[in-house]
Motif scaffolding. Structure first.
Motif, PDB file in Angstrom:
ATOM      1  N   ILE A 260     -15.170  73.305 -15.698  1.00  0.00           N
ATOM      2  CA  ILE A 260     -15.316  73.367 -17.152  1.00  0.00           C
ATOM      3  C   ILE A 260     -16.798  73.377 -17.521  1.00  0.00           C
ATOM      4  O   ILE A 260     -17.643  72.882 -16.777  1.00  0.00           O
ATOM      5  CB  ILE A 260     -14.640  72.177 -17.866  1.00  0.00           C
ATOM      6  N   HIS A 261     -17.088  73.966 -18.692  1.00  0.00           N
ATOM      7  CA  HIS A 261     -18.418  73.891 -19.276  1.00  0.00           C
ATOM      8  C   HIS A 261     -18.387  72.893 -20.431  1.00  0.00           C
ATOM      9  O   HIS A 261     -17.389  72.795 -21.148  1.00  0.00           O
ATOM     10  CB  HIS A 261     -18.873  75.257 -19.794  1.00  0.00           C
ATOM     11  N   HIS A 262     -19.489  72.181 -20.591  1.00  0.00           N
ATOM     12  CA  HIS A 262     -19.615  71.230 -21.696  1.00  0.00           C
ATOM     13  C   HIS A 262     -20.401  71.932 -22.808  1.00  0.00           C
ATOM     14  O   HIS A 262     -21.633  71.962 -22.798  1.00  0.00           O
ATOM     15  CB  HIS A 262     -20.328  69.957 -21.231  1.00  0.00           C
ATOM     16  N   THR A 263     -19.676  72.501 -23.757  1.00  0.00           N
ATOM     17  CA  THR A 263     -20.279  73.320 -24.805  1.00  0.00           C
ATOM     18  C   THR A 263     -21.320  72.527 -25.595  1.00  0.00           C
ATOM     19  O   THR A 263     -21.075  71.398 -26.011  1.00  0.00           O
ATOM     20  CB  THR A 263     -19.190  73.837 -25.769  1.00  0.00           C
ATOM     21  N   GLY A 264     -22.469  73.152 -25.789  1.00  0.00           N
ATOM     22  CA  GLY A 264     -23.530  72.520 -26.568  1.00  0.00           C
ATOM     23  C   GLY A 264     -24.428  71.595 -25.772  1.00  0.00           C
ATOM     24  O   GLY A 264     -25.360  71.021 -26.328  1.00  0.00           O
ATOM     25  N   SER A 265     -24.163  71.430 -24.483  1.00  0.00           N
ATOM     26  CA  SER A 265     -24.972  70.543 -23.640  1.00  0.00           C
ATOM     27  C   SER A 265     -25.577  71.331 -22.485  1.00  0.00           C
ATOM     28  O   SER A 265     -24.940  72.239 -21.952  1.00  0.00           O
ATOM     29  CB  SER A 265     -24.125  69.396 -23.088  1.00  0.00           C
ATOM     30  N   LYS A 266     -26.788  70.953 -22.084  1.00  0.00           N
ATOM     31  CA  LYS A 266     -27.470  71.661 -21.012  1.00  0.00           C
ATOM     32  C   LYS A 266     -27.244  71.034 -19.639  1.00  0.00           C
ATOM     33  O   LYS A 266     -27.290  71.731 -18.633  1.00  0.00           O
ATOM     34  CB  LYS A 266     -28.973  71.722 -21.304  1.00  0.00           C
ATOM     35  N   THR A 267     -27.010  69.711 -19.612  1.00  0.00           N
ATOM     36  CA  THR A 267     -26.914  69.019 -18.326  1.00  0.00           C
ATOM     37  C   THR A 267     -25.973  67.830 -18.436  1.00  0.00           C
ATOM     38  O   THR A 267     -25.935  67.150 -19.463  1.00  0.00           O
ATOM     39  CB  THR A 267     -28.304  68.510 -17.877  1.00  0.00           C
ATOM     40  N   VAL A 268     -25.233  67.562 -17.349  1.00  0.00           N
ATOM     41  CA  VAL A 268     -24.534  66.295 -17.188  1.00  0.00           C
ATOM     42  C   VAL A 268     -25.391  65.431 -16.271  1.00  0.00           C
ATOM     43  O   VAL A 268     -25.607  65.770 -15.111  1.00  0.00           O
ATOM     44  CB  VAL A 268     -23.130  66.479 -16.576  1.00  0.00           C
ATOM     45  N   TRP A 269     -25.868  64.280 -16.812  1.00  0.00           N
ATOM     46  CA  TRP A 269     -26.739  63.412 -16.031  1.00  0.00           C
ATOM     47  C   TRP A 269     -25.969  62.365 -15.234  1.00  0.00           C
ATOM     48  O   TRP A 269     -26.401  61.945 -14.169  1.00  0.00           O
ATOM     49  CB  TRP A 269     -27.732  62.694 -16.946  1.00  0.00           C
ATOM     50  N   ASP A 270     -24.838  61.926 -15.771  1.00  0.00           N
ATOM     51  CA  ASP A 270     -24.071  60.888 -15.092  1.00  0.00           C
ATOM     52  C   ASP A 270     -22.608  61.025 -15.468  1.00  0.00           C
ATOM     53  O   ASP A 270     -22.259  61.620 -16.498  1.00  0.00           O
ATOM     54  CB  ASP A 270     -24.585  59.496 -15.465  1.00  0.00           C
ATOM     55  N   SER A 271     -21.729  60.450 -14.621  1.00  0.00           N
ATOM     56  CA  SER A 271     -20.295  60.506 -14.891  1.00  0.00           C
ATOM     57  C   SER A 271     -19.611  59.323 -14.225  1.00  0.00           C
ATOM     58  O   SER A 271     -20.130  58.743 -13.273  1.00  0.00           O
ATOM     59  CB  SER A 271     -19.695  61.818 -14.367  1.00  0.00           C
ATOM     60  N   LEU A 272     -18.454  58.965 -14.749  1.00  0.00           N
ATOM     61  CA  LEU A 272     -17.616  57.950 -14.107  1.00  0.00           C
ATOM     62  C   LEU A 272     -16.182  58.127 -14.582  1.00  0.00           C
ATOM     63  O   LEU A 272     -15.912  58.822 -15.566  1.00  0.00           O
ATOM     64  CB  LEU A 272     -18.137  56.530 -14.376  1.00  0.00           C
ATOM     65  N   ILE A 273     -15.270  57.485 -13.851  1.00  0.00           N
ATOM     66  CA  ILE A 273     -13.843  57.565 -14.173  1.00  0.00           C
ATOM     67  C   ILE A 273     -13.326  56.165 -14.457  1.00  0.00           C
ATOM     68  O   ILE A 273     -13.559  55.231 -13.684  1.00  0.00           O
ATOM     69  CB  ILE A 273     -13.048  58.206 -13.018  1.00  0.00           C
ATOM     70  N   ILE A 274     -12.651  56.011 -15.602  1.00  0.00           N
ATOM     71  CA  ILE A 274     -11.973  54.770 -15.964  1.00  0.00           C
ATOM     72  C   ILE A 274     -10.488  55.099 -16.101  1.00  0.00           C
ATOM     73  O   ILE A 274     -10.095  55.876 -16.973  1.00  0.00           O
ATOM     74  CB  ILE A 274     -12.524  54.184 -17.275  1.00  0.00           C
ATOM     75  N   LYS A 275      -9.702  54.528 -15.198  1.00  0.00           N
ATOM     76  CA  LYS A 275      -8.274  54.851 -15.105  1.00  0.00           C
ATOM     77  C   LYS A 275      -8.130  56.351 -14.900  1.00  0.00           C
ATOM     78  O   LYS A 275      -8.576  56.883 -13.893  1.00  0.00           O
ATOM     79  CB  LYS A 275      -7.529  54.331 -16.332  1.00  0.00           C
ATOM     80  N   ASP A 276      -7.531  57.063 -15.837  1.00  0.00           N
ATOM     81  CA  ASP A 276      -7.346  58.509 -15.666  1.00  0.00           C
ATOM     82  C   ASP A 276      -8.269  59.311 -16.569  1.00  0.00           C
ATOM     83  O   ASP A 276      -8.006  60.483 -16.856  1.00  0.00           O
ATOM     84  CB  ASP A 276      -5.895  58.896 -15.953  1.00  0.00           C
ATOM     85  N   VAL A 277      -9.356  58.693 -17.024  1.00  0.00           N
ATOM     86  CA  VAL A 277     -10.249  59.372 -17.967  1.00  0.00           C
ATOM     87  C   VAL A 277     -11.618  59.568 -17.332  1.00  0.00           C
ATOM     88  O   VAL A 277     -12.221  58.631 -16.808  1.00  0.00           O
ATOM     89  CB  VAL A 277     -10.382  58.577 -19.277  1.00  0.00           C
ATOM     90  N   LEU A 278     -12.099  60.814 -17.385  1.00  0.00           N
ATOM     91  CA  LEU A 278     -13.426  61.171 -16.891  1.00  0.00           C
ATOM     92  C   LEU A 278     -14.402  61.168 -18.062  1.00  0.00           C
ATOM     93  O   LEU A 278     -14.162  61.816 -19.084  1.00  0.00           O
ATOM     94  CB  LEU A 278     -13.396  62.554 -16.243  1.00  0.00           C
ATOM     95  N   TYR A 279     -15.496  60.417 -17.918  1.00  0.00           N
ATOM     96  CA  TYR A 279     -16.556  60.389 -18.919  1.00  0.00           C
ATOM     97  C   TYR A 279     -17.783  61.064 -18.327  1.00  0.00           C
ATOM     98  O   TYR A 279     -18.248  60.680 -17.247  1.00  0.00           O
ATOM     99  CB  TYR A 279     -16.899  58.952 -19.310  1.00  0.00           C
ATOM    100  N   CYS A 280     -18.299  62.065 -19.030  1.00  0.00           N
ATOM    101  CA  CYS A 280     -19.497  62.784 -18.583  1.00  0.00           C
ATOM    102  C   CYS A 280     -20.610  62.578 -19.606  1.00  0.00           C
ATOM    103  O   CYS A 280     -20.471  62.948 -20.783  1.00  0.00           O
ATOM    104  CB  CYS A 280     -19.212  64.270 -18.428  1.00  0.00           C
ATOM    105  N   GLY A 281     -21.709  61.955 -19.178  1.00  0.00           N
ATOM    106  CA  GLY A 281     -22.861  61.762 -20.051  1.00  0.00           C
ATOM    107  C   GLY A 281     -23.768  62.973 -20.001  1.00  0.00           C
ATOM    108  O   GLY A 281     -24.341  63.291 -18.962  1.00  0.00           O
ATOM    109  N   THR A 282     -23.909  63.659 -21.142  1.00  0.00           N
ATOM    110  CA  THR A 282     -24.638  64.922 -21.197  1.00  0.00           C
ATOM    111  C   THR A 282     -25.888  64.788 -22.064  1.00  0.00           C
ATOM    112  O   THR A 282     -26.158  63.734 -22.644  1.00  0.00           O
ATOM    113  CB  THR A 282     -23.747  66.043 -21.763  1.00  0.00           C
TER     114      THR A 282
END
Length: 742
Positions: A260-282
Motif C-alpha cells: 500500500i501507499h500512504h497518500t500524502g506522506s513521503k516516508t514511514v519512519w516507524d511502525s508497530l502492531i497492537i493486536k490486529d492493528v498496524l500503526y505507521c508513523g509517517t
C-alpha cells in the motif's frame, strides 16, 4: 591689543578642552561606578499568609515581581542525562534502561529512581558502528548499526555486557525485530533481511533478496504478526510512503503478498502492531490499518500535519514522538483521546516507558525523563479541537462563547456556568485552510484559502455562519474591523467592505504602493505595516487619515536597515500615545503624540521568533511560534523591560484574566494569567508584595526582574484548595546562576 586678543583665544581653547576632558572623565566615572540593579537575597512568607517579604539590595530601584502559573510541561520534566553522544533508541529490561548511543555503542542506566538515573556500564563496539536501533529478547540485545550490520550482546549481567557476535549485512541496517529464532531486519535499499539467531554466537543470514527485482525503495522499519512481516519506508523515485506485507513462513524464501501507499506522506519512519492493528508513523501523521482484513482494508489517519519519528505502545496507550519536541499519548480505550507532552528545549528521537515515566532519546542532548502524570495545578486540558491552530488570531470570546480556529475548521465552545465547564457545541470543517480572522462584539469574520470571507454571528451558545460574501482568490494578508467596516489587506491594495447591514458589501478598493501586511486603527488614522513587493522585506509603517472610505497619506515610520532585513510585523498595538509594533524578531515602541512626526523610542530583540502579541495594561504578552510566552513591561516606553518567559509548546491568549493555551493538536487548558504583584511597602533592602486572593489553586512560579535581567523561581508558591499560600523550598542563588539577560 594683539596680546589681549591672543589671551582671549587661549582662554576659549582652554575652556573647550576643559569641558571636553571633564565630560569624558564624568562618563568614565559613571562607567566604573558599581551597578545599582535590584538584587534579591531571601524570600519569606508573612505570618498573614497573604504577602511575601523580600530582602536584598536596591529593591527600591525599578524592581518588578510577576506570579505565573507553573506550566504543565515544566511540571512533567523529571531529569536529563548527558551521554557524550546522540541517543536514538532506548529499551528497558527490568530496572535497566539501555540506550543506543550512536558511535559510543550502548550505555546502561539504572532507573530504580527515575529522578536520579546513573550509568552502570557502557560498551563500545568494533568497526565504529553508528547504533541506530536496539531490540531486547530475553538476555540478549540486538543492535542495528546502519552500514555495519547486526551485533548481538549478552546483557544478562548489566554491569558487564558482553559482545557475542557480529554479522555483516547488505544495505543499511535500520531496525531489527526478533521472533523465535529469527531476526528480521529493515535494511534500507536492500529490503528485508532474515537472520537465523538460534546460535547467538554464530548468526546466519537466511535470505537477503527482496521478491521484487530492481527494488525502488528504502526501508526504515519492520514489525511482525505471526508469519507476516510489514516493512515500511519510501519509494525513491515517486517519493511516496509505502508498506509491503511479506509472508516469511519459509524464511529462506519470503513472498510478497501485498503493498500500500500512504497518500500524502513521503516516508514511514516507524511502525508497530497492537493486536490486529498496524500503526505507521509517517511524515504526515499516523496511518491505522486493520491487518486482519488485509492491507486493502479501510485506513484511518490521525495526527495530521505532524511528522512522526517514533512509536511505542503499552497495554492501554500509544505514545508518539513527533518533530517539534512533542510526545503524544493516545488512550487506546477511551475513544483515542490524545494528550500532548512538550519536552522543553529537548529533542524527541524515541520514547519508551516504565510505569508513570517516559524515557526519551534526545539525540545529542542525551536522555530526557518525564512523568506521565498530568499535573494537578488547574491547567488540565478542558476541551480538545483535535486540530492544530494556524491563524495568528485563533481565539475570540463573547460572553460565554469561545470561537476557536483550527487549521481547517472552526469550533464554537460554550461555557456552562452551572457545571463550570466548556463544551464544543458546533464545528465546521473546510477543505482549505483558514488564513486570517477578525471580530467585533458578536460578529467574527474569517478568510478561507481560495474561498473568500465568512461571517459568524454569536448568540448564547448558538451561532449562524453565513456563506462567503467575498469570493476572492488573492492572498489575504490581514483583516481588521473599524467603524462598521471590514478592511482586507491583499497585494498592493486594501479592500473596504461595509458590514453595518446583515449582508456586507464591497464599497471601495484603495491601491497601496507596497504590500500591506497588517492594518490597525487609532482614532481616525490607519497604520499600515508594509513590505517591499519584490523582496518581502519589512519597510515600516505608513500612516493615513481615514475619511469617507478613502486614505490620505500623513506620514510614515521608516525603520533602520537591520530591522528591515530581519523583522516582519505581526501586530500593531496601542497604549495611550504609544504605538507598539510587534515584529517576528522583537518589539518597537513609537511615540505618535505628533502624528506627523512619530518618534521611535526603544526596541528589544527576541531570541525566539514572535508570532502574536497582545497588550493588557502596561504588560505586553508575546506568543512565540514554537510555543512559549514572554511578557514585557512598557510602563516606560523609552525603556522596555523584559519581565519573564514561560516555556511551553502551547499557543496562548489572555482573556478576562485567564490564559487559554492550546497545544499542537488543539487541546485547550485554562489557567490564571500572570499577575504583577503590587508593592505593599518599599525600602532599599526590604520589600513586601501582596499575593492575590481570588486566584485558582495550584503551583506558581515567581519572576523577579530589574533593568538588566530577570530570574525565575520555579514552583516557588503553592495555593491550596482552601486558599492558603505555601512558600516552597527555593534557592535564590541557583535562580541567579541561571538568570536571563534582558
Amino acid at each position: 591689543m594683539i596680546s589681549v586678543k591672543h589671551n582671549k583665544t587661549l582662554l576659549i581653547i582652554f575652556t573647550i578642552l576643559y569641558t571636553v576632558i571633564m565630560g569624558i572623565l564624568l562618563i568614565w566615572i559613571k562607567e566604573l561606578s558599581p551597578e545599582t540593579y535590584a538584587h534579591v537575597e531571601n524570600v519569606y512568607l508573612e505570618p498573614s499568609g497573604q504577602s511575601i517579604s523580600l530582602t536584598g539590595e536596591n529593591l527600591d530601584h525599578n524592581f518588578s515581581a510577576i506570579l505565573a502559573s507553573t506550566s504543565p510541561e515544566e511540571e512533567s520534566l523529571v531529569t536529563t542525562k548527558f551521554t557524550w553522544s546522540e541517543v536514538y533508541d532506548i529499551q528497558i529490561k527490568e530496572n535497566i534502561a539501555w540506550a543506543a548511543n550512536n558511535k559510543k555503542g550502548i550505555v546502561a542506566f539504572n532507573i530504580d529512581n527515575p529522578s536520579s538515573p546513573y550509568i552502570v556500564s557502557s560498551l563500545e563496539l568494533p568497526n565504529n558502528p553508528v547504533i541506530w536501533r536496539i531490540t531486547i529478547n530475553d538476555n540478549y540485545l540486538f543492535t542495528s548499526s546502519t552500514k555495519n550490520g547486526l551485533y548481538i550482546i549478552d546483557i544478562s549481567k548489566p554491569e558487564t555486557p558482553k559482545l557475542l557476535s557480529w554479522l555483516d549485512l547488505p544495505g543499511t541496517t535500520n531496525q531489527i525485530v526478533t521472533q523465535n529464532n529469527l531476526a528480521l531486519v529493515a535494511a534500507g535499499e536492500s529490503g528485508l533481511q532474515i537472520v537465523d539467531i538460534k546460535n547467538k554466537n554464530r548468526p546466519k543470514l537466511l535470505s537477503s533478496t527482496f521478491p521484487r527485482q530492481n527494488l525502488d525503495c528504502y526501508f526504515f522499519t519492520v514489525c511482525v504478526k505471526k508469519n507476516l512481516a510489514f516493512i515500511s519506508g519510501r519509494e525513491i523515485n515517486s517519493r511516496q510512503a509505502v508498506t509491503y506485507c511479506i509472508d516469511f513462513s519459509d524464511p529462506k524464501a519470503p513472498v510478497e503478498i501485498g503493498k500500500i501507499h500512504h497518500t500524502g506522506s513521503k516516508t514511514v519512519w516507524d511502525s508497530l502492531i497492537i493486536k490486529d492493528v498496524l500503526y505507521c508513523g509517517t511524515t504526515n501523521g499516523i496511518t491505522k490499518i486493520n491487518i486482519s482484513e488485509g492491507l486493502s482494508s479501510k485506513r484511518e489517519k490521525f495526527l495530521h500535519d505532524f511528522s512522526i519519528l517514533r512509536l511505542h505502545s503499552t497495554e492501554n496507550s500509544l505514545f508518539v514522538a513527533s518533530k517539534g519536541q512533542r510526545i503524544h499519548r493516545l488512550d487506546l480505550k477511551n475513544n483515542f483521546n490524545i494528550k500532548t507532552f512538550h519536552i522543553p528545549r529537548r529533542a524527541c528521537r524515541c520514547i519508551t516507558t516504565k510505569k508513570n515515566f517516559a524515557f526519551i532519546g534526545s539525540g545529542i542532548q542525551g536522555i530526557t525523563i518525564v512523568t506521565l502524570k498530568y499535573p494537578d495545578n488547574g491547567s488540565q486540558d478542558i476541551l480538545s479541537l483535535k486540530s492544530n491552530l494556524k491563524p495568528d488570531e485563533f481565539l475570540y470570546s463573547h460572553k460565554n462563547n469561545l470561537v476557536i480556529f483550527g487549521h481547517k475548521k472552526v469550533c464554537l465552545a460554550y461555557f456552562h456556568p452551572e457545571s463550570n465547564k466548556y463544551k464544543i457545541v458546533r464545528e465546521i470543517k473546510f477543505k482549505e485552510r483558514i488564513i486570517e480572522t477578525a471580530h467585533e462584539k458578536n460578529k467574527v469574520f474569517f478568510s478561507v484559502l481560495n474561498k473568500g470571507i465568512y461571517t459568524i454571528r454569536l448568540n448564547n451558545g448558538e451561532w449562524n455562519i453565513e456563506e462567503s460574501f467575498l469570493p476572492i482568490n488573492e492572498s489575504i494578508k490581514s483583516l481588521k474591523i473599524f467603524n462598521n467596516k471590514l478592511y482586507i489587506c491583499v497585494k498592493e491594495k486594501i479592500i473596504i467592505a461595509d458590514i453595518s447591514s446583515i449582508k456586507p458589501k464591497i464599497i471601495n478598493e484603495i491601491s497601496i504602493k507596497n504590500t500591506p501586511n497588517l492594518i490597525s486603527f487609532r482614532d481616525n488614522y490607519a497604520f499600515i505595516s508594509t513590505t517591499n513587493s519584490g523582496h518581502e522585506k519589512h519597510i515600516g509603517i505608513d500612516i493615513y487619515k481615514v475619511s469617507d472610505n478613502t486614505f490620505q497619506p500623513i506620514s510614515n515610520i521608516i525603520y533602520p536597515k537591520t530591522i528591515n532585513q530581519t523583522n516582519t510585523s505581526n501586530g500593531i498595538l496601542f497604549r495611550d500615545n504609544i504605538l507598539l509594533d510587534s515584529g517576528s524578531e522583537g518589539l518597537i515602541t513609537i511615540d505618535i503624540s505628533s502624528i506627523q512626526k512619530p518618534e521611535i523610542l526603544d526596541s528589544v530583540e527576541f531570541s525566539k521568533t514572535c508570532e502574536t502579541s497582545q497588550i493588557i495594561g502596561d504588560i505586553v504578552y508575546v506568543n512565540h511560534n514554537r510555543g512559549g510566552l514572554s511578557f514585557m513591561d512598557i510602563s516606560n516606553p523609552r525603556k522596555i523591560k523584559k519581565l519573564g518567559y514561560l516555556q511551553s509548546n502551547r499557543k496562548s491568549k489572555i482573556v478576562n484574566n485567564k490564559i487559554y493555551s492550546f497545544d499542537s493538536i488543539g487541546n485547550m487548558s485554562c489557567a490564571p494569567a500572570p499577575v504583577a504583584l503590587p508593592q505593599k511597602s518599599v525600602g532599599h533592602s526590604s520589600l513586601t508584595l501582596d499575593l492575590p486572593k481570588d486566584i485558582q489553586s495550584g503551583s506558581y512560579d515567581l519572576f523577579f526582574s530589574n533593568e538588566k535581567r530577570y530570574i525565575r523561581i520555579k514552583k516557588a508558591l503553592t495555593l491550596t484548595g482552601n486558599k492558603k499560600w505555601i512558600l516552597n523550598a527555593i534557592n535564590i542563588k541557583k535562580a541567579y546562576a541561571f538568570s536571563e539577560t534582558i
